[in-house]
Scaffold this active site. Structure first.
Site, PDB file in Angstrom:
ATOM      1  N   ASP A 192       0.857  -1.180   0.000  1.00 50.47           N
ATOM      2  CA  ASP A 192       0.000   0.000   0.000  1.00 50.47           C
ATOM      3  C   ASP A 192       0.903   1.243   0.000  1.00 50.47           C
ATOM      4  OD1 ASP A 192      -2.274   1.653   0.323  1.00 50.47           O
ATOM      5  OD2 ASP A 192      -2.061   1.586   2.500  1.00 50.47           O
ATOM      6  N   GLU A 251      -0.243   5.102   0.782  1.00 53.00           N
ATOM      7  CA  GLU A 251      -0.496   6.095   1.827  1.00 53.00           C
ATOM      8  C   GLU A 251      -0.550   5.429   3.196  1.00 53.00           C
ATOM      9  OE1 GLU A 251      -3.583   9.171   0.660  1.00 53.00           O
ATOM     10  OE2 GLU A 251      -3.816   7.723  -0.944  1.00 53.00           O
TER      11      GLU A 251
END
Lengths: 198, 198
Positions: B7, B9
């Site tokens: 991922d 953010e």
């Protein structure tokens, strides 16, 4: 954002087996998929040559450690990574390519694994059948438009499956047999062809 | 060679919407998938907030241009790229993330597109339904073992689909609801968990 699938040897780095052929004095290793289109047949031939010469894996790795990307390759790749998600799709082996990938700024590489035992190449494991076409199919299943560039017979399935395929620095025979693909002779040509699509 | 899906953010860079909330004084933009797990609902909410404030795209981009990767993120990513093929799988938008990707050394990024008109965000286009799970499925179809790490609800399908999923710096609620995943609180933890698998 489109994905750009790039072949490795002959496009960004020298042909690894040909470099080994030259440095190890094993001219028989000069054959590529340009000469023997069937990859399994070609690898069987290479393994025989290596076994007869009793060439160590560490000797091959030392040759590869001494290689540099093709002139202009890093600049081209840096340019391409600004506008595309670049994935290198190769029939080489991680055990060969890793030192060169560091010099290219660690682009994502999809290739295969060698089996090394007692410092000898004992075999290899293709990740799956029809590997280059399968990569493009998987990326298209994610709804990415895919462009692809390569120089040789083993790239044709990838170029066919891509939304646009480009032959880069391909031998005349390959270009003649596949007139449906645009042909680029230099990174400048390739940038122009890619830029027109983005 | 395994693939590592990360991922973006909260794992490698700050939460973009929260940075915009702070700099633009729009506290309503502080909500994330941690608060509103349904991504479509969350995006609809964000679009409403932006429209009411008449916030320009170029203003948002200026905020993003001022962001830096999280402390230690680049070093962690450089380490990870030595041992894995790293693919960043995010629900952000190329139009937001591109400046930050350059600062991370241009890892491959799979995310979505914004629609920008008259310097306003006019909409967005998800690449496909269930995008994070779909990426892992596609990579597994290429016979790659896949590991995945993320911090939030929208990462759960990716972690479920991966051969091994790791929660990184996840809120306690997410960890409690998903005890099946190993949890890492720092890049050091994550390196230890990943290193044990490679």
């Amino acid at each position: 954002m489109n994905i750009l699938c790039l072949d490795l040897e002959g496009v960004l780095i020298p042909e690894i087996w040909q470099a080994v052929a030259e440095r190890a004095g094993l001219g028989e290793l000069n054959k590529t998929t340009r000469d023997i289109p069937d990859y399994g047949e070609l690898m069987g031939y290479r393994m025989d040559v290596l076994a007869r010469a009793d060439l160590r894996f560490s000797t091959i790795r030392a040759v590869i450690d001494g290689l540099e990307p093709l002139p202009g390759a890093r600049a081209f790749l840096d340019w391409a990574r600004e506008g595309w998600q670049v994935i290198i799709v190769s029939d080489t082996f991680y055990e060969f390519a890793n030192p060169l990938m560091a010099r290219l700024g660690h682009p994502t590489l999809f290739c295969h694994h060698l089996q090394v035992r007692d410092d000898r190449i004992a075999g290899y494991r293709l990740r799956q059948p029809d590997p280059k076409r399968s990569v493009v199919k998987a990326l298209k299943s994610l709804n990415f438009p895919v462009m692809a560039a390569g120089d040789s017979y083993n790239d044709i399935p990838m170029l066919e499956e891509a939304d646009k395929g480009i032959l880069f620095s391909a031998p005349e025979r390959v270009r003649r047999e596949h007139p449906q693909f645009a042909a680029a002779e230099s990174y400048g040509d390739l940038r122009a062809l890619l830029g027109a699509q983005n």
